[in-house]
Design an enzyme around this catalytic site. Structure first.
Site, PDB file in Angstrom:
ATOM      1  N   ARG A   1     -18.925 -15.725 -17.603  1.00 54.16           N
ATOM      2  CA  ARG A   1     -18.796 -14.784 -16.487  1.00 54.16           C
ATOM      3  C   ARG A   1     -19.648 -15.204 -15.293  1.00 54.16           C
ATOM      4  O   ARG A   1     -19.788 -14.468 -14.319  1.00 54.16           O
ATOM      5  CB  ARG A   1     -19.181 -13.363 -16.929  1.00 54.16           C
ATOM      6  CG  ARG A   1     -18.304 -12.834 -18.045  1.00 54.16           C
ATOM      7  CD  ARG A   1     -16.854 -12.772 -17.632  1.00 54.16           C
ATOM      8  NE  ARG A   1     -15.974 -12.473 -18.758  1.00 54.16           N
ATOM      9  CZ  ARG A   1     -14.656 -12.584 -18.721  1.00 54.16           C
ATOM     10  NH1 ARG A   1     -14.059 -12.995 -17.628  1.00 54.16           N
ATOM     11  NH2 ARG A   1     -13.923 -12.309 -19.784  1.00 54.16           N
TER      12      ARG A   1
ATOM     13  N   HIS B   1     -15.990 -26.516 -20.113  1.00 55.74           N
ATOM     14  CA  HIS B   1     -15.139 -25.528 -19.433  1.00 55.74           C
ATOM     15  C   HIS B   1     -15.977 -24.786 -18.399  1.00 55.74           C
ATOM     16  O   HIS B   1     -17.034 -24.249 -18.718  1.00 55.74           O
ATOM     17  CB  HIS B   1     -14.557 -24.547 -20.449  1.00 55.74           C
ATOM     18  CG  HIS B   1     -13.343 -23.805 -19.965  1.00 55.74           C
ATOM     19  ND1 HIS B   1     -13.347 -23.063 -18.805  1.00 55.74           N
ATOM     20  CD2 HIS B   1     -12.085 -23.689 -20.485  1.00 55.74           C
ATOM     21  CE1 HIS B   1     -12.144 -22.512 -18.638  1.00 55.74           C
ATOM     22  NE2 HIS B   1     -11.364 -22.888 -19.642  1.00 55.74           N
TER      23      HIS B   1
ATOM     24  N   TYR C   1     -15.237 -18.586 -16.040  1.00 58.51           N
ATOM     25  CA  TYR C   1     -14.027 -17.938 -15.538  1.00 58.51           C
ATOM     26  C   TYR C   1     -14.192 -17.409 -14.112  1.00 58.51           C
ATOM     27  O   TYR C   1     -13.212 -17.258 -13.387  1.00 58.51           O
ATOM     28  CB  TYR C   1     -13.641 -16.764 -16.446  1.00 58.51           C
ATOM     29  CG  TYR C   1     -13.194 -17.153 -17.822  1.00 58.51           C
ATOM     30  CD1 TYR C   1     -12.304 -18.205 -18.023  1.00 58.51           C
ATOM     31  CD2 TYR C   1     -13.646 -16.456 -18.940  1.00 58.51           C
ATOM     32  CE1 TYR C   1     -11.884 -18.559 -19.297  1.00 58.51           C
ATOM     33  CE2 TYR C   1     -13.227 -16.797 -20.215  1.00 58.51           C
ATOM     34  CZ  TYR C   1     -12.350 -17.851 -20.393  1.00 58.51           C
ATOM     35  OH  TYR C   1     -11.932 -18.189 -21.653  1.00 58.51           O
TER      36      TYR C   1
ATOM     37  N   HIS D   1     -10.075 -23.330 -14.236  1.00 60.09           N
ATOM     38  CA  HIS D   1      -8.919 -22.582 -13.776  1.00 60.09           C
ATOM     39  C   HIS D   1      -8.864 -22.724 -12.256  1.00 60.09           C
ATOM     40  O   HIS D   1      -9.856 -22.410 -11.581  1.00 60.09           O
ATOM     41  CB  HIS D   1      -9.046 -21.108 -14.156  1.00 60.09           C
ATOM     42  CG  HIS D   1      -9.009 -20.851 -15.627  1.00 60.09           C
ATOM     43  ND1 HIS D   1      -9.065 -19.584 -16.165  1.00 60.09           N
ATOM     44  CD2 HIS D   1      -8.905 -21.701 -16.688  1.00 60.09           C
ATOM     45  CE1 HIS D   1      -9.003 -19.663 -17.485  1.00 60.09           C
ATOM     46  NE2 HIS D   1      -8.906 -20.938 -17.820  1.00 60.09           N
TER      47      HIS D   1
ATOM     48  N   GLU E   1      -6.227 -26.719 -15.068  1.00 62.91           N
ATOM     49  CA  GLU E   1      -5.553 -26.100 -16.215  1.00 62.91           C
ATOM     50  C   GLU E   1      -4.253 -25.428 -15.793  1.00 62.91           C
ATOM     51  O   GLU E   1      -4.194 -24.779 -14.743  1.00 62.91           O
ATOM     52  CB  GLU E   1      -6.472 -25.074 -16.879  1.00 62.91           C
ATOM     53  CG  GLU E   1      -5.878 -24.463 -18.131  1.00 62.91           C
ATOM     54  CD  GLU E   1      -6.858 -23.618 -18.917  1.00 62.91           C
ATOM     55  OE1 GLU E   1      -6.398 -22.810 -19.747  1.00 62.91           O
ATOM     56  OE2 GLU E   1      -8.079 -23.762 -18.722  1.00 62.91           O
TER      57      GLU E   1
ATOM     58  N   ASP F   1      -2.187 -25.800 -21.361  1.00 61.24           N
ATOM     59  CA  ASP F   1      -2.448 -24.714 -22.304  1.00 61.24           C
ATOM     60  C   ASP F   1      -1.108 -24.195 -22.815  1.00 61.24           C
ATOM     61  O   ASP F   1      -0.274 -23.732 -22.028  1.00 61.24           O
ATOM     62  CB  ASP F   1      -3.231 -23.592 -21.608  1.00 61.24           C
ATOM     63  CG  ASP F   1      -3.674 -22.502 -22.553  1.00 61.24           C
ATOM     64  OD1 ASP F   1      -2.803 -21.903 -23.224  1.00 61.24           O
ATOM     65  OD2 ASP F   1      -4.881 -22.218 -22.627  1.00 61.24           O
TER      66      ASP F   1
ATOM     67  N   HIS G   1      -0.434 -20.562 -21.985  1.00 66.11           N
ATOM     68  CA  HIS G   1      -0.225 -20.351 -20.552  1.00 66.11           C
ATOM     69  C   HIS G   1       1.146 -20.842 -20.092  1.00 66.11           C
ATOM     70  O   HIS G   1       1.838 -20.148 -19.327  1.00 66.11           O
ATOM     71  CB  HIS G   1      -1.304 -21.072 -19.744  1.00 66.11           C
ATOM     72  CG  HIS G   1      -2.664 -20.496 -19.918  1.00 66.11           C
ATOM     73  ND1 HIS G   1      -3.783 -21.030 -19.311  1.00 66.11           N
ATOM     74  CD2 HIS G   1      -3.110 -19.430 -20.628  1.00 66.11           C
ATOM     75  CE1 HIS G   1      -4.847 -20.326 -19.642  1.00 66.11           C
ATOM     76  NE2 HIS G   1      -4.459 -19.349 -20.448  1.00 66.11           N
TER      77      HIS G   1
ATOM     78  N   HIS H   1      -4.849 -27.378 -24.629  1.00 61.31           N
ATOM     79  CA  HIS H   1      -5.372 -26.153 -25.229  1.00 61.31           C
ATOM     80  C   HIS H   1      -4.287 -25.643 -26.167  1.00 61.31           C
ATOM     81  O   HIS H   1      -3.208 -25.231 -25.713  1.00 61.31           O
ATOM     82  CB  HIS H   1      -5.675 -25.100 -24.158  1.00 61.31           C
ATOM     83  CG  HIS H   1      -6.978 -25.307 -23.470  1.00 61.31           C
ATOM     84  ND1 HIS H   1      -7.287 -24.690 -22.263  1.00 61.31           N
ATOM     85  CD2 HIS H   1      -8.064 -26.039 -23.806  1.00 61.31           C
ATOM     86  CE1 HIS H   1      -8.509 -25.056 -21.892  1.00 61.31           C
ATOM     87  NE2 HIS H   1      -8.993 -25.864 -22.814  1.00 61.31           N
TER      88      HIS H   1
ATOM     89  N   ASP I   1      -1.090 -14.091 -20.368  1.00 70.49           N
ATOM     90  CA  ASP I   1      -2.284 -14.833 -20.788  1.00 70.49           C
ATOM     91  C   ASP I   1      -3.084 -14.090 -21.861  1.00 70.49           C
ATOM     92  O   ASP I   1      -4.226 -13.707 -21.652  1.00 70.49           O
ATOM     93  CB  ASP I   1      -3.181 -15.142 -19.578  1.00 70.49           C
ATOM     94  CG  ASP I   1      -4.347 -16.061 -19.952  1.00 70.49           C
ATOM     95  OD1 ASP I   1      -4.374 -16.585 -21.077  1.00 70.49           O
ATOM     96  OD2 ASP I   1      -5.251 -16.249 -19.110  1.00 70.49           O
TER      97      ASP I   1
ATOM     98  N   HIS J   1      -4.040 -14.963 -25.717  1.00 74.01           N
ATOM     99  CA  HIS J   1      -3.972 -15.949 -26.787  1.00 74.01           C
ATOM    100  C   HIS J   1      -3.852 -15.278 -28.152  1.00 74.01           C
ATOM    101  O   HIS J   1      -4.383 -14.191 -28.369  1.00 74.01           O
ATOM    102  CB  HIS J   1      -5.227 -16.827 -26.777  1.00 74.01           C
ATOM    103  CG  HIS J   1      -5.390 -17.629 -25.524  1.00 74.01           C
ATOM    104  ND1 HIS J   1      -6.315 -18.637 -25.410  1.00 74.01           N
ATOM    105  CD2 HIS J   1      -4.730 -17.595 -24.334  1.00 74.01           C
ATOM    106  CE1 HIS J   1      -6.233 -19.173 -24.200  1.00 74.01           C
ATOM    107  NE2 HIS J   1      -5.285 -18.544 -23.536  1.00 74.01           N
TER     108      HIS J   1
ATOM    109  N   GLU K   1      -8.353 -22.316 -28.636  1.00 77.66           N
ATOM    110  CA  GLU K   1      -8.993 -21.165 -27.977  1.00 77.66           C
ATOM    111  C   GLU K   1      -8.411 -19.873 -28.544  1.00 77.66           C
ATOM    112  O   GLU K   1      -8.221 -18.894 -27.842  1.00 77.66           O
ATOM    113  CB  GLU K   1      -8.745 -21.206 -26.468  1.00 77.66           C
ATOM    114  CG  GLU K   1      -9.334 -22.400 -25.745  1.00 77.66           C
ATOM    115  CD  GLU K   1      -9.002 -22.368 -24.275  1.00 77.66           C
ATOM    116  OE1 GLU K   1      -9.890 -22.668 -23.469  1.00 77.66           O
ATOM    117  OE2 GLU K   1      -7.847 -22.049 -23.920  1.00 77.66           O
TER     118      GLU K   1
END
Length: 277
Positions: A37, A67, A70, A107, A142, A176, A179, A211, A224, A226, A256
């Site tokens: 975050r 990664h 986000y 992203h 991604e 992904d 995605h 991914h 989105d 998973h 993920e």
């Protein structure tokens, strides 16, 4: 040999992640460079990095995938948020030079009512500011599910970013599976067609990582969410075809899925068994 791992917590350091990966049967792994975050990264422990590099060489753990958090939005309408994204990316890439040959996934961002064309230009501008000719890390865009105002919902949007980046040889794509299915690409019934489209629009040489995730939602849902392998809309048969496809089978795969370590260990074993040597 199938190159497969999962997302691990970086809170205990690189060596701990490496040992955890090996313990669950993984031969690579993904981690967040800092709190997902956002926020400041922990100070880099060079002794831990050196110990990890020796362990990774012994165990064959390269390449690993870092990664970005986000919260990064390189195409935000707010200039302050764009600056934060660029500063974070630059700091992450500087740290990753201590782990040569790694990859850095992010992203692309959300254009927030500015329009995709503006968003694409801002993302490319950010990359032009942070990429360096001497860096050893490959930065991955991604593929996104297309919820809200996400950029990267189509192969064409990713290509548009790549075309505007000066050091585009430092860039690749992470596909992904959740995605792209949520984005409307039919991996279940037309995997060959999806990959042919990717090759036509972007070029399969740009594809550097996968991914591997199932999806809680049907094709084209733009949600989105998973799901564990074999328990979603894609299903185990389709995901098995993904890991065995001639254009994909030599790439690293990163789980993920909503799992704990035991769950990841089972999925890693499952996909290793499904992989045709």
């Amino acid at each position: 040999m199938l190159k497969i791992g999962c997302h691990l917590s970086s809170s205990k350091g690189y060596l701990a992640m490496g040992k955890e990966a090996v313990k669950i049967g993984a031969n690579t792994f993904q981690f967040f460079t800092r709190n997902p975050r956002g926020g400041k990264a922990k100070d880099l422990d060079l002794e831990d990095v050196a110990a990890y590099r020796a362990f990774a060489k012994e165990q064959g753990l390269f390449p690993i995938l870092a990664h970005a958090p986000y919260t990064l939005n390189a195409c935000a309408a707010d200039e302050g948020l764009r600056t934060f994204a660029k500063e974070t990316m630059a700091d992450d890439l500087s740290r990753l030079e201590h782990l040569p040959g790694s990859m850095y996934n992010f992203h692309p961002g959300s254009h927030v009512k500015q329009g995709a064309e503006v968003g694409i230009a801002l993302i490319a501008q950010a990359l032009n500011e942070v990429l360096r000719p001497e860096q050893s890390t490959t930065v991955l865009l991604e593929t996104m599910a297309g919820k809200g105002s996400e950029v990267g919902r189509s192969f064409e949007e990713l290509r548009a970013i790549l075309e505007q980046v000066e050091l585009s040889d430092k860039l690749g794509v992470c596909l992904d599976t959740c995605h792209v299915s949520d984005g409307g690409y039919d991996l279940v019934n037309d995997l060959d067609g999806v990959l042919a489209e990717f090759d036509k629009v972007i070029g399969l040489s740009r594809l550097k990582a996968i991914h591997l995730n199932d999806s809680m939602n049907p094709l084209g849902s733009h949600k989105d969410r998973h799901q564990k392998l074999g328990e979603g809309a894609l299903g185990l048969e389709a995901l098995t075809r993904v890991v065995n496809h001639p254009a994909l089978r030599d790439l690293p795969f990163y789980l993920e899925t909503p799992n704990d370590l035991d769950g990841y260990a089972k999925e890693i074993a499952l996909m290793k068994e499904a992989y045709r040597d």
